[in-house]
Design a protein around this motif. Sequence first.
Motif, short mmCIF file in Angstrom:
data_model
loop_
_atom_site.label_atom_id
_atom_site.label_comp_id
_atom_site.label_asym_id
_atom_site.label_seq_id
_atom_site.Cartn_x
_atom_site.Cartn_y
_atom_site.Cartn_z
N TYR A 1 0.80 -1.23 0.00
CA TYR A 1 0.00 0.00 0.00
C TYR A 1 0.83 1.28 0.00
N ILE A 2 2.15 1.16 0.08
CA ILE A 2 2.95 2.37 0.24
C ILE A 2 3.95 2.51 -0.91
N SER A 3 4.38 3.73 -1.12
CA SER A 3 5.34 4.02 -2.18
C SER A 3 6.76 3.68 -1.71
N LEU A 4 7.66 3.58 -2.67
CA LEU A 4 9.05 3.29 -2.33
C LEU A 4 9.65 4.43 -1.51
N SER A 5 9.32 5.68 -1.82
CA SER A 5 9.86 6.81 -1.05
C SER A 5 9.39 6.75 0.39
N ASP A 6 8.11 6.40 0.59
CA ASP A 6 7.60 6.24 1.95
C ASP A 6 8.32 5.09 2.66
N TYR A 7 8.61 4.03 1.92
CA TYR A 7 9.27 2.88 2.52
C TYR A 7 10.70 3.25 2.95
N ARG A 8 11.37 4.06 2.15
CA ARG A 8 12.71 4.50 2.53
C ARG A 8 12.65 5.29 3.83
N HIS A 9 11.61 6.12 3.97
CA HIS A 9 11.43 6.89 5.20
C HIS A 9 11.20 5.94 6.38
N ILE A 10 10.40 4.91 6.16
CA ILE A 10 10.13 3.93 7.21
C ILE A 10 11.42 3.22 7.63
N LYS A 11 12.23 2.84 6.64
CA LYS A 11 13.48 2.15 6.96
C LYS A 11 14.41 3.04 7.78
N ARG A 12 14.47 4.34 7.43
CA ARG A 12 15.31 5.26 8.19
C ARG A 12 14.82 5.39 9.63
N LEU A 13 13.50 5.54 9.79
CA LEU A 13 12.93 5.67 11.12
C LEU A 13 13.15 4.40 11.93
N THR A 14 13.05 3.24 11.27
CA THR A 14 13.28 1.97 11.94
C THR A 14 14.71 1.88 12.46
N GLU A 15 15.66 2.30 11.64
CA GLU A 15 17.06 2.28 12.07
C GLU A 15 17.29 3.20 13.26
N GLU A 16 16.61 4.34 13.26
CA GLU A 16 16.74 5.26 14.39
C GLU A 16 16.12 4.68 15.65
N SER A 17 15.02 3.93 15.49
CA SER A 17 14.32 3.37 16.65
C SER A 17 15.00 2.12 17.18
N LEU A 18 15.43 1.24 16.28
CA LEU A 18 16.02 -0.03 16.69
C LEU A 18 16.90 -0.53 15.54
N ALA A 19 18.16 -0.14 15.55
CA ALA A 19 19.07 -0.45 14.44
C ALA A 19 19.18 -1.95 14.20
N GLY A 20 19.14 -2.34 12.93
CA GLY A 20 19.33 -3.73 12.56
C GLY A 20 18.10 -4.59 12.63
N SER A 21 16.97 -4.02 13.00
CA SER A 21 15.75 -4.83 13.13
C SER A 21 15.07 -5.01 11.79
N GLY A 22 14.33 -6.11 11.68
CA GLY A 22 13.48 -6.33 10.53
C GLY A 22 12.13 -5.68 10.75
N ILE A 23 11.41 -5.43 9.66
CA ILE A 23 10.10 -4.78 9.81
C ILE A 23 9.03 -5.57 9.08
N THR A 24 7.83 -5.52 9.63
CA THR A 24 6.63 -6.07 8.98
C THR A 24 5.55 -5.01 9.05
N ILE A 25 5.01 -4.66 7.90
CA ILE A 25 3.99 -3.61 7.84
C ILE A 25 2.61 -4.25 7.85
N HIS A 26 1.75 -3.75 8.73
CA HIS A 26 0.38 -4.24 8.84
C HIS A 26 -0.58 -3.11 8.47
N GLY A 27 -1.75 -3.50 7.95
CA GLY A 27 -2.78 -2.50 7.67
C GLY A 27 -2.33 -1.50 6.62
N LYS A 28 -3.12 -0.47 6.45
CA LYS A 28 -2.84 0.55 5.43
C LYS A 28 -2.16 1.74 6.07
#
Length: 438
Positions: free
Chosen positions: A267-294
Amino acid sequence: MKNGKMNDKILLVSSLVDPAGSLIHEEIRRILYENPVLQEQYQHRQFDERLIYIEPSSLTTDADLIIFLSRHASKEPRSVLTVHVTGNFGNAVFGGNPGTLTPAATDMMHAILNRLAKEVPEGYEVTYEATHHGPTSLSIPSCFVEMGSTEREWKDRNAATAIARAVIEAEPEGVISLVGFGGTHYAQRQTEITLTTRGGFGHIMPTRDLVYLNQAMFDEMVSSSGAEAIYIDRKSVTRDDIERIEEYASKRDILIVGQSDLQNMIYISLSDYRHIKRLTEESLAGSGITIHGKIQGSDLTPITIPSDLLFEATKTDPEEFTAGIKSLPIIHLSGKGIAFYPTFITNQENALRITNELIHLCVSILHRNCICRFDGDCLIITKEKFDPGKAASLGIPPGPLFGRLMAGEVVLHEGREITPSMVKRMTEKKICIPGWGT
């Protein structure tokens, strides 16, 4: 490259010396004859020579993209329907110019491959091929669609009809344009990705051709494919080659994605996904992510629930917790053997509501499976646990009888009936949840 079909003019090209391409073209003309409203979108051209040796100057057109209709030949015969873009990473053995790539109809190939998967006759497989052969140096996006790989398949009208329908019915939509590295000529992993995600490939460089890869060729693959990200078939590529590709990607500032990343981008664009990956690294470096819902990619914020509450709930019933978060607009983090970290990511406007829903889900799971009560803001969880000390005091030796008692069975030992309740003790755990007391 980014190309759709809504209003695009398409040039269909085949060769009179190619029985497969001619048969596909014949079937397309038949379908268009039965659907006159579609006819203006297509131009037709047939040549007396093999398509791989056509000079680009002979393909002058005002069309938006070119689809070559062709036979597929292979040293190892197989019944197959394929799509690919043309180009030569190294020498020009089969037409075109050496070290030259053609603009890829990336979106259209994704759409055609998915339509082929629905139309494919029994006994055939559907796959990408890696970039190879001519013509090269074309000015507009193109792709080959082929059937083969023996004379029997070249004359198969059912296969030709399947390709004709796929070409006409293909409608590119929301494709994430990629280039691929690694694998064999028949790009199995890239095909699987395209058939299960929005990821579509332009140029694909197989493992055998990585000897031709340098920064200039990498950049040409990206630009000729209109690529937004790259994919590496890591199991088929050496560590040295992976590091080299990663270096080229870093210099180009292009994202490297895996299949799980693409599955997350429903449901999300690649640019949004890049933002999510950056935020994930800031929150918990090295973690995997699973996106739920919209979930939306903008205005994201991390939220946290008590770690001991999450641990108890997921240990008690991990399936119910997983099912409970499936429809929530959140991202859950995992890694290093931990299925769920207590930090989640959601949109700012949902932060308080989602935090409360996650806590409520955990508390509900524990209420259904344990004895629970609130003492102020703290949840008191009371559990019965097997007590090896009590069992030993009754003369029960460690071993199978322990297991049966732990499973809730009544056992007989030395003529005495031992019930599970006789070897249990009560434990309490306090979990503080600010604002959740009665």
